[in-house]
Design a protein around this motif. Structure first.
Motif, PDB file in Angstrom:
ATOM      1  N   ARG A  43       0.925  -0.874  -0.178  1.00 37.36           N
ATOM      2  CA  ARG A  43       0.419   0.600  -0.330  1.00 37.36           C
ATOM      3  C   ARG A  43       0.942   0.978   0.547  1.00 37.36           C
ATOM      4  O   ARG A  43       1.454   1.712   1.079  1.00 37.36           O
ATOM      5  N   LYS A  45       0.643   4.217  -1.530  1.00 42.00           N
ATOM      6  CA  LYS A  45       0.364   5.658  -1.606  1.00 42.00           C
ATOM      7  C   LYS A  45       0.204   5.096   0.247  1.00 42.00           C
ATOM      8  O   LYS A  45       0.205   6.898   0.781  1.00 42.00           O
ATOM      9  N   GLN A  46      -0.967   4.906   0.827  1.00 46.76           N
ATOM     10  CA  GLN A  46      -0.862   5.115   2.008  1.00 46.76           C
ATOM     11  C   GLN A  46       0.459   5.391   2.743  1.00 46.76           C
ATOM     12  O   GLN A  46       0.856   5.701   3.808  1.00 46.76           O
ATOM     13  N   THR A  49       1.708   8.574   2.472  1.00 45.20           N
ATOM     14  CA  THR A  49       0.703  10.126   3.079  1.00 45.20           C
ATOM     15  C   THR A  49       0.954   9.748   4.844  1.00 45.20           C
ATOM     16  O   THR A  49       1.133  10.389   5.603  1.00 45.20           O
ATOM     17  N   ILE A  50       1.398   8.005   5.050  1.00 47.76           N
ATOM     18  CA  ILE A  50       1.683   8.111   6.487  1.00 47.76           C
ATOM     19  C   ILE A  50       2.977   8.984   6.523  1.00 47.76           C
ATOM     20  O   ILE A  50       3.107   8.929   8.319  1.00 47.76           O
ATOM     21  N   LYS A 136     -11.131  -4.305   9.948  1.00 48.36           N
ATOM     22  CA  LYS A 136     -11.125  -3.198   9.238  1.00 48.36           C
ATOM     23  C   LYS A 136     -13.245  -2.653   9.766  1.00 48.36           C
ATOM     24  O   LYS A 136     -13.072  -3.865   9.836  1.00 48.36           O
ATOM     25  N   GLU A 140     -17.019   2.025   6.304  1.00 52.43           N
ATOM     26  CA  GLU A 140     -15.108   3.343   5.598  1.00 52.43           C
ATOM     27  C   GLU A 140     -15.720   3.903   5.186  1.00 52.43           C
ATOM     28  O   GLU A 140     -17.078   4.669   4.617  1.00 52.43           O
ATOM     29  N   GLY A 141     -15.060   5.185   5.139  1.00 56.93           N
ATOM     30  CA  GLY A 141     -15.856   6.636   4.918  1.00 56.93           C
ATOM     31  C   GLY A 141     -16.933   7.871   5.514  1.00 56.93           C
ATOM     32  O   GLY A 141     -17.185   7.166   5.977  1.00 56.93           O
ATOM     33  N   ILE A 142     -16.434   8.660   5.150  1.00 57.23           N
ATOM     34  CA  ILE A 142     -17.220  10.088   5.179  1.00 57.23           C
ATOM     35  C   ILE A 142     -17.574   9.722   6.972  1.00 57.23           C
ATOM     36  O   ILE A 142     -17.700   9.328   7.637  1.00 57.23           O
ATOM     37  N   LEU A 143     -15.508   9.956   7.859  1.00 56.00           N
ATOM     38  CA  LEU A 143     -15.584  10.193   9.154  1.00 56.00           C
ATOM     39  C   LEU A 143     -15.725   8.136   9.916  1.00 56.00           C
ATOM     40  O   LEU A 143     -15.333   7.618   9.068  1.00 56.00           O
TER      41      LEU A 143
ATOM     42  N   MET B  33      -4.896  13.073   7.984  1.00 55.65           N
ATOM     43  CA  MET B  33      -4.167  12.568   7.129  1.00 55.65           C
ATOM     44  C   MET B  33      -3.890  10.656   7.090  1.00 55.65           C
ATOM     45  O   MET B  33      -4.372   9.962   6.719  1.00 55.65           O
ATOM     46  N   LYS B  36      -6.955   8.858   8.026  1.00 56.84           N
ATOM     47  CA  LYS B  36      -8.032   8.702   6.564  1.00 56.84           C
ATOM     48  C   LYS B  36      -6.638   7.019   5.490  1.00 56.84           C
ATOM     49  O   LYS B  36      -7.422   6.427   4.657  1.00 56.84           O
ATOM     50  N   ALA B  37      -5.512   7.114   5.840  1.00 58.81           N
ATOM     51  CA  ALA B  37      -4.742   6.476   5.420  1.00 58.81           C
ATOM     52  C   ALA B  37      -4.524   5.594   5.749  1.00 58.81           C
ATOM     53  O   ALA B  37      -4.563   4.251   5.600  1.00 58.81           O
ATOM     54  N   LEU B  40      -9.038   4.191   4.823  1.00 61.85           N
ATOM     55  CA  LEU B  40      -9.865   3.832   3.509  1.00 61.85           C
ATOM     56  C   LEU B  40      -8.726   3.077   2.840  1.00 61.85           C
ATOM     57  O   LEU B  40      -7.721   2.566   3.116  1.00 61.85           O
ATOM     58  N   ASP B  41      -9.122   1.819   1.551  1.00 62.76           N
ATOM     59  CA  ASP B  41      -9.082   0.637   1.513  1.00 62.76           C
ATOM     60  C   ASP B  41      -8.510   1.307   0.137  1.00 62.76           C
ATOM     61  O   ASP B  41      -7.261   0.756  -0.399  1.00 62.76           O
ATOM     62  N   PHE B  43      -7.041   3.949  -2.250  1.00 59.63           N
ATOM     63  CA  PHE B  43      -6.560   4.959  -2.316  1.00 59.63           C
ATOM     64  C   PHE B  43      -5.909   5.585  -3.220  1.00 59.63           C
ATOM     65  O   PHE B  43      -5.698   6.747  -3.974  1.00 59.63           O
ATOM     66  N   ASP B  44      -6.936   4.658  -4.314  1.00 60.15           N
ATOM     67  CA  ASP B  44      -6.224   5.488  -5.525  1.00 60.15           C
ATOM     68  C   ASP B  44      -7.145   6.890  -6.884  1.00 60.15           C
ATOM     69  O   ASP B  44      -6.641   7.461  -6.458  1.00 60.15           O
ATOM     70  N   THR B  46      -7.633  10.190  -5.973  1.00 59.01           N
ATOM     71  CA  THR B  46      -7.419  10.786  -5.332  1.00 59.01           C
ATOM     72  C   THR B  46      -8.268  12.211  -4.800  1.00 59.01           C
ATOM     73  O   THR B  46      -8.240  12.354  -3.351  1.00 59.01           O
ATOM     74  N   ARG B  48     -11.169  11.645  -3.809  1.00 60.18           N
ATOM     75  CA  ARG B  48     -12.375  11.284  -2.204  1.00 60.18           C
ATOM     76  C   ARG B  48     -11.481  11.239  -1.505  1.00 60.18           C
ATOM     77  O   ARG B  48     -11.856  12.359  -0.363  1.00 60.18           O
ATOM     78  N   ARG B  51     -11.281  14.245  -0.434  1.00 63.46           N
ATOM     79  CA  ARG B  51     -11.964  15.247  -0.134  1.00 63.46           C
ATOM     80  C   ARG B  51     -12.672  14.719   1.737  1.00 63.46           C
ATOM     81  O   ARG B  51     -13.078  15.221   2.741  1.00 63.46           O
ATOM     82  N   GLU B  52     -12.312  13.450   1.617  1.00 61.62           N
ATOM     83  CA  GLU B  52     -12.536  12.423   3.074  1.00 61.62           C
ATOM     84  C   GLU B  52     -11.895  13.103   4.162  1.00 61.62           C
ATOM     85  O   GLU B  52     -12.362  13.564   5.576  1.00 61.62           O
TER      86      GLU B  52
END
Lengths: 143, 80
Positions: A43, A45-46, A49-50, A136, A140-143, B33, B36-37, B40-41, B43-44, B46, B48, B51-52
Protein backbone atom coordinates in the motif's frame (compact mmCIF):
# COMPACT_ATOMS: atom_id res chain seq x y z
CA UNK A 1 -22.16 -3.83 17.70
CA UNK A 2 -23.94 -3.58 14.34
CA UNK A 3 -26.34 -0.97 15.61
CA UNK A 4 -23.58 1.61 16.02
CA UNK A 5 -21.77 0.75 12.80
CA UNK A 6 -18.84 -1.11 14.31
CA UNK A 7 -19.40 -4.46 12.64
CA UNK A 8 -15.79 -5.67 12.63
CA UNK A 9 -14.69 -8.46 10.34
CA UNK A 10 -12.09 -10.45 12.25
CA UNK A 11 -10.87 -12.48 9.32
CA UNK A 12 -7.24 -11.59 9.95
CA UNK A 13 -6.24 -15.05 11.13
CA UNK A 14 -7.68 -16.70 8.02
CA UNK A 15 -5.91 -14.35 5.61
CA UNK A 16 -2.58 -14.02 7.37
CA UNK A 17 -1.75 -17.66 8.06
CA UNK A 18 0.09 -17.80 4.75
CA UNK A 19 2.06 -14.64 5.29
CA UNK A 20 2.86 -14.15 8.98
CA UNK A 21 6.48 -13.26 8.30
CA UNK A 22 5.70 -10.39 5.95
CA UNK A 23 3.33 -8.94 8.54
CA UNK A 24 5.97 -9.15 11.27
CA UNK A 25 8.47 -7.46 8.93
CA UNK A 26 5.81 -4.86 8.06
CA UNK A 27 5.22 -4.17 11.76
CA UNK A 28 8.92 -3.73 12.49
CA UNK A 29 9.39 -1.58 9.37
CA UNK A 30 6.36 0.51 10.35
CA UNK A 31 8.01 1.27 13.69
CA UNK A 32 11.50 1.98 12.28
CA UNK A 33 10.31 4.25 9.46
CA UNK A 34 6.72 5.57 9.67
CA UNK A 35 4.76 4.39 6.63
CA UNK A 36 7.31 1.73 5.62
CA UNK A 37 5.02 -1.04 6.90
CA UNK A 38 2.30 -0.05 4.47
CA UNK A 39 4.89 0.30 1.68
CA UNK A 40 6.17 -3.24 2.37
CA UNK A 41 2.58 -4.50 2.43
CA UNK A 42 1.98 -3.09 -1.06
CA UNK A 43 0.00 0.00 0.00
CA UNK A 44 2.49 2.54 -1.28
CA UNK A 45 0.23 5.61 -1.42
CA UNK A 46 -0.90 5.04 2.16
CA UNK A 47 2.74 4.56 3.17
CA UNK A 48 3.79 7.87 1.63
CA UNK A 49 0.84 9.68 3.25
CA UNK A 50 1.67 8.20 6.66
CA UNK A 51 5.36 9.08 6.29
CA UNK A 52 4.58 12.68 5.32
CA UNK A 53 2.07 12.99 8.18
CA UNK A 54 3.92 11.28 11.02
CA UNK A 55 7.45 12.37 10.15
CA UNK A 56 6.22 15.88 9.29
CA UNK A 57 4.56 16.23 12.72
CA UNK A 58 7.67 14.82 14.43
CA UNK A 59 9.98 17.20 12.56
CA UNK A 60 7.73 20.18 13.28
CA UNK A 61 7.75 19.21 16.96
CA UNK A 62 11.55 19.09 16.96
CA UNK A 63 11.73 22.46 15.19
CA UNK A 64 9.33 23.99 17.72
CA UNK A 65 10.88 22.57 20.87
CA UNK A 66 14.42 21.52 19.82
CA UNK A 67 15.83 18.00 20.21
CA UNK A 68 15.53 18.50 23.95
CA UNK A 69 11.85 17.50 23.81
CA UNK A 70 12.97 13.87 23.39
CA UNK A 71 14.21 13.29 26.91
CA UNK A 72 14.02 9.72 28.29
CA UNK A 73 15.56 10.76 31.60
CA UNK A 74 13.42 13.69 32.74
CA UNK A 75 10.30 13.33 30.54
CA UNK A 76 9.92 9.56 30.52
CA UNK A 77 6.11 9.49 30.13
CA UNK A 78 6.30 11.68 27.02
CA UNK A 79 9.17 9.52 25.80
CA UNK A 80 6.96 6.40 25.79
CA UNK A 81 4.76 8.02 23.15
CA UNK A 82 7.68 9.65 21.32
CA UNK A 83 9.70 6.43 20.93
CA UNK A 84 6.83 5.05 18.79
CA UNK A 85 8.18 7.33 16.03
CA UNK A 86 10.95 4.78 15.58
CA UNK A 87 14.37 5.59 14.17
CA UNK A 88 13.95 9.41 14.12
CA UNK A 89 13.06 9.38 17.83
CA UNK A 90 15.91 7.00 18.73
CA UNK A 91 18.45 9.13 16.86
CA UNK A 92 17.13 12.30 18.48
CA UNK A 93 17.29 10.68 21.94
CA UNK A 94 20.91 9.68 21.30
CA UNK A 95 21.80 13.22 20.18
CA UNK A 96 19.97 14.67 23.15
CA UNK A 97 21.79 12.41 25.59
CA UNK A 98 25.13 13.43 24.15
CA UNK A 99 24.62 16.87 25.61
CA UNK A 100 24.33 18.79 22.36
CA UNK A 101 21.00 20.33 23.31
CA UNK A 102 20.77 23.41 25.46
CA UNK A 103 17.96 24.28 27.83
CA UNK A 104 15.82 27.27 26.91
CA UNK A 105 12.27 28.63 27.42
CA UNK A 106 9.53 26.07 27.77
CA UNK A 107 6.87 27.55 25.45
CA UNK A 108 8.03 25.98 22.23
CA UNK A 109 9.18 22.91 24.13
CA UNK A 110 5.69 22.07 25.42
CA UNK A 111 4.22 22.35 21.93
CA UNK A 112 7.10 20.28 20.58
CA UNK A 113 6.42 17.56 23.14
CA UNK A 114 2.76 17.45 22.17
CA UNK A 115 3.55 17.31 18.45
CA UNK A 116 6.18 14.57 18.74
CA UNK A 117 4.01 12.51 21.12
CA UNK A 118 0.90 12.72 18.92
CA UNK A 119 3.08 11.74 15.94
CA UNK A 120 4.25 8.67 17.90
CA UNK A 121 0.73 7.65 18.90
CA UNK A 122 -0.45 8.04 15.29
CA UNK A 123 2.43 5.79 14.25
CA UNK A 124 1.25 3.17 16.78
CA UNK A 125 -2.10 3.25 14.99
CA UNK A 126 -0.25 2.69 11.69
CA UNK A 127 1.90 -0.13 13.13
CA UNK A 128 -1.26 -1.98 14.22
CA UNK A 129 -2.77 -1.47 10.75
CA UNK A 130 0.43 -2.74 9.10
CA UNK A 131 0.40 -5.90 11.27
CA UNK A 132 -3.37 -6.52 10.94
CA UNK A 133 -4.44 -4.99 7.61
CA UNK A 134 -7.64 -7.04 7.30
CA UNK A 135 -9.26 -5.83 10.50
CA UNK A 136 -11.45 -2.98 9.28
CA UNK A 137 -14.68 -1.36 10.32
CA UNK A 138 -17.55 -1.75 7.88
CA UNK A 139 -18.45 1.94 7.76
CA UNK A 140 -15.48 2.99 5.62
CA UNK A 141 -15.45 6.58 4.43
CA UNK A 142 -17.23 9.78 5.52
CA UNK A 143 -15.66 10.03 9.01
CA UNK B 1 26.04 23.98 9.60
CA UNK B 2 25.95 26.09 12.72
CA UNK B 3 22.60 27.59 11.72
CA UNK B 4 21.16 24.12 11.10
CA UNK B 5 22.37 22.96 14.52
CA UNK B 6 20.87 26.06 16.12
CA UNK B 7 17.46 25.41 14.52
CA UNK B 8 17.31 21.97 16.11
CA UNK B 9 18.79 22.88 19.49
CA UNK B 10 16.96 26.14 20.30
CA UNK B 11 13.23 26.04 21.10
CA UNK B 12 11.05 28.58 19.32
CA UNK B 13 9.66 31.35 21.48
CA UNK B 14 5.90 31.07 21.03
CA UNK B 15 3.90 33.70 22.91
CA UNK B 16 0.66 32.60 24.59
CA UNK B 17 -1.86 34.64 22.61
CA UNK B 18 -5.09 33.94 20.74
CA UNK B 19 -2.98 33.49 17.62
CA UNK B 20 -1.06 30.59 19.16
CA UNK B 21 -4.28 28.54 18.92
CA UNK B 22 -3.54 28.26 15.19
CA UNK B 23 -0.80 25.75 16.12
CA UNK B 24 -3.68 23.25 16.45
CA UNK B 25 -4.23 23.36 12.68
CA UNK B 26 -1.14 21.40 11.49
CA UNK B 27 -1.65 18.59 14.00
CA UNK B 28 -5.36 18.31 13.09
CA UNK B 29 -4.37 18.04 9.42
CA UNK B 30 -1.82 15.32 10.25
CA UNK B 31 -4.41 13.39 12.31
CA UNK B 32 -6.91 13.60 9.43
CA UNK B 33 -4.29 12.46 6.87
CA UNK B 34 -2.99 9.51 8.88
CA UNK B 35 -6.43 8.37 10.03
CA UNK B 36 -7.75 8.35 6.47
CA UNK B 37 -4.60 6.60 5.19
CA UNK B 38 -5.36 3.77 7.61
CA UNK B 39 -9.14 3.81 7.23
CA UNK B 40 -9.59 3.99 3.44
CA UNK B 41 -8.89 0.83 1.46
CA UNK B 42 -9.09 2.51 -1.94
CA UNK B 43 -6.48 5.23 -2.06
CA UNK B 44 -6.40 5.53 -5.87
CA UNK B 45 -9.36 7.91 -6.10
CA UNK B 46 -7.40 11.06 -5.21
CA UNK B 47 -10.44 13.36 -5.29
CA UNK B 48 -12.28 11.19 -2.79
CA UNK B 49 -9.24 10.91 -0.52
CA UNK B 50 -8.79 14.70 -0.48
CA UNK B 51 -12.53 15.18 0.19
CA UNK B 52 -12.46 12.69 3.08
CA UNK B 53 -9.34 14.26 4.62
CA UNK B 54 -10.80 17.77 4.26
CA UNK B 55 -14.09 16.71 5.83
CA UNK B 56 -12.37 15.12 8.84
CA UNK B 57 -10.05 18.13 9.20
CA UNK B 58 -13.00 20.57 9.21
CA UNK B 59 -14.89 18.33 11.67
CA UNK B 60 -11.91 18.25 14.07
CA UNK B 61 -11.56 22.03 13.93
CA UNK B 62 -15.32 22.51 14.40
CA UNK B 63 -15.44 20.30 17.50
CA UNK B 64 -12.28 21.90 18.92
CA UNK B 65 -13.94 25.30 18.47
CA UNK B 66 -17.14 24.10 20.15
CA UNK B 67 -15.08 22.72 23.05
CA UNK B 68 -13.21 26.03 23.32
CA UNK B 69 -16.45 28.04 23.40
CA UNK B 70 -17.99 25.67 25.97
CA UNK B 71 -14.92 25.84 28.24
CA UNK B 72 -14.86 29.61 27.90
CA UNK B 73 -18.52 29.81 28.93
CA UNK B 74 -17.91 27.51 31.90
CA UNK B 75 -15.05 29.70 33.09
CA UNK B 76 -17.06 32.89 32.52
CA UNK B 77 -20.36 31.89 34.13
CA UNK B 78 -19.82 28.82 36.33
CA UNK B 79 -16.36 29.17 37.80
CA UNK B 80 -16.78 32.86 38.72
Amino acid sequence: MEGIGLDRKYNMAKNTNNKPNILIVAGIMAWIIPGAGHWVGGRKKQGITIFVGVFGAFLLGILLGSIEVIDPQYHSMWFIAQILNGLPAVLTAVLQDSGTAMFAGPKGSELGQVYTSIAGLLNLFCIIDAIAPDVKTSNEGIL
Amino acid sequence: MNLLAMIFTTPMDIPITAGSLFWALPICLVIAMVYKAVKLDDFDDTKRVIREISLLFVTLIAFLSIAAVALNLIIKYVAN
